[in-house]
Write a protein that holds these residues in place. Structure first.
Motif, short mmCIF file in Angstrom:
data_model
loop_
_atom_site.label_atom_id
_atom_site.label_comp_id
_atom_site.label_asym_id
_atom_site.label_seq_id
_atom_site.Cartn_x
_atom_site.Cartn_y
_atom_site.Cartn_z
N UNK A 1 -0.54 11.03 8.32
CA UNK A 1 -1.86 10.52 7.93
C UNK A 1 -1.74 9.12 7.32
N UNK A 2 -0.76 8.98 6.43
CA UNK A 2 -0.57 7.69 5.75
C UNK A 2 -0.26 6.59 6.77
N UNK A 3 0.63 6.89 7.71
CA UNK A 3 1.01 5.87 8.70
C UNK A 3 -0.21 5.48 9.54
N UNK A 4 -1.02 6.48 9.89
CA UNK A 4 -2.24 6.17 10.68
C UNK A 4 -3.20 5.32 9.85
N UNK A 5 -3.26 5.57 8.55
CA UNK A 5 -4.16 4.75 7.72
C UNK A 5 -3.62 3.30 7.63
N UNK B 1 0.89 -1.16 0.00
CA UNK B 1 0.00 0.00 0.00
C UNK B 1 0.92 1.21 0.00
N UNK B 2 0.94 1.92 -1.11
CA UNK B 2 1.91 3.01 -1.31
C UNK B 2 1.22 4.37 -1.20
N UNK B 3 1.82 5.26 -0.42
CA UNK B 3 1.27 6.62 -0.30
C UNK B 3 2.38 7.64 -0.57
N UNK B 4 2.09 8.63 -1.41
CA UNK B 4 3.04 9.71 -1.72
C UNK B 4 2.64 10.94 -0.89
N UNK B 5 3.56 11.43 -0.06
CA UNK B 5 3.22 12.52 0.87
C UNK B 5 3.39 13.91 0.26
#
Ligand code: AHR
Length: 323
Positions: free
Chosen positions: A80-84, A67-71
């Protein structure tokens, strides 16, 4: 005879079923079961986009759900990404922290949820070091030291004052801290080497160009540019040319990363030294995550091996960079 055959077949089927079930029970967590959440800083450089693709490629090749998130350069987006990822109950969180501070709370939440964390490419400063399992990336202080060593070698016969300009990466980020520190340590016994100007240009090409333009207006003499990454260097080179300077000749240029674009400038004589910083971390991240999740021991710090490319090297020996 038929009855015997039937009984034998039933026993055989039962035996195969139980042994198969046993195998499944004994089998540790398999790749397909692993879910990794990864928070990337953004895409400010070719270096970083390569890191992103290296992680995605390694995950696909190893059957890992990523699950990849670009900050987009914002710490709040990383939080936010880490919490998700925690809410999703991933098996492991990996992230490249944009700056070193401000992670205690979110990582405590991950720890409470029983989710291990791996730091990729940059490090953090937290009260409790058990909030993450390991760091995978470069030794930035050594990179700074290598830059200083090149300069000392290049100007070994100089007793004149040497005016150095430093373009720094994002303040409070591990590479900016380490690259500044290593460079200064390398020069500390050479009092004629002076850093006359040091400025944060955020690892960005546009900011590197803007900063260099102002610096060249301000100072009568700039002998050396030491830049913390290639995009800032390329921007600074644009500014130098625009203002009538010959990069690599009028001003010695030392840069870090090793993008193909920088190697091309090295070969064209516009850069004097390129310190490699490898973004090829995907396989190591996936391998280490798997080892950790299988209960194997892992090293606390996993550093990548990196080279130095200089104007004295044969360009034919430098392999295509890939980024
Ligand atoms: O953290 C590594 C640095 O981040 C690289 O030098 C730079 O290009 C990137 O943005």
């Amino acid at each position: 005879m038929k009855i015997f055959f039937c009984i034998f077949a039933i026993i055989l089927v039962c035996f195969m079923a139980t042994s198969c079930q046993k195998k499944q029970e004994e089998q540790p967590q398999t790749n397909s079961a692993i879910v990794i959440g990864y928070s990337q800083i953004g895409d400010e450089s070719a270096w970083r986009t390569y890191l992103t693709s290296s992680i995605k490629k390694a995950a696909t090749e190893n059957g890992i759900q990523l699950i990849f998130e670009n900050a987009e350069q914002k710490q709040e987006n990383q939080l936010k990404a880490i919490r998700s990822f925690i809410a999703y109950q991933v098996d492991l969180i990996a992230f490249s922290p944009i700056v070193e501070t401000g992670w205690d709370n979110v990582l405590e939440e991950a720890k409470t949820a029983g989710i291990p964390v791996i730091l990729v490419d940059r490090q953090i400063e937290v009260k409790d070091n058990s909030l993450y399992e390991c760091y995978i990336g470069s030794d930035f202080e050594t990179e700074g030291l290598k830059a200083a060593n090149f300069l000392l070698e290049k100007l070994k016969n100089t007793t004149d004052d040497v005016a150095i300009v430093e373009l720094r990466g994002t303040d409070n980020s591990t590479p900016a801290i380490g690259r500044s520190k290593g460079f200064r340590n390398g020069l500390k016994n050479h009092s004629n080497f002076n850093i006359i100007h040091s400025e944060n240009a955020d690892f960005m090409r546009s900011k590197g160009a803007e900063a260099m333009k102002e610096i060249l207006k301000k100072y009568d003499k700039v002998d050396v540019l030491y830049s913390h990454n290639d995009p800032m260097t390329l921007g600074a080179i644009d500014a130098m040319k625009e203002m009538g300077f010959k990069p690599g000749e009028d001003i010695i240029i030392i840069t870090i990363d090793g993008e193909q674009a920088a190697i091309d400038r090295l070969e064209a004589g516009e850069i004097n030294c390129v310190i490699e910083c490898s973004p090829n971390l995907g396989q190591t991240i996936v391998k280490t995550a798997k080892q950790y999740l299988l209960g194997e021991s892992i090293s606390r710090n996993i550093y990548t091996e990196e080279e130095v490319f200089t104007e004295w090297d044969l360009s034919s020996e430098i392999l295509p960079r890939g980024y």
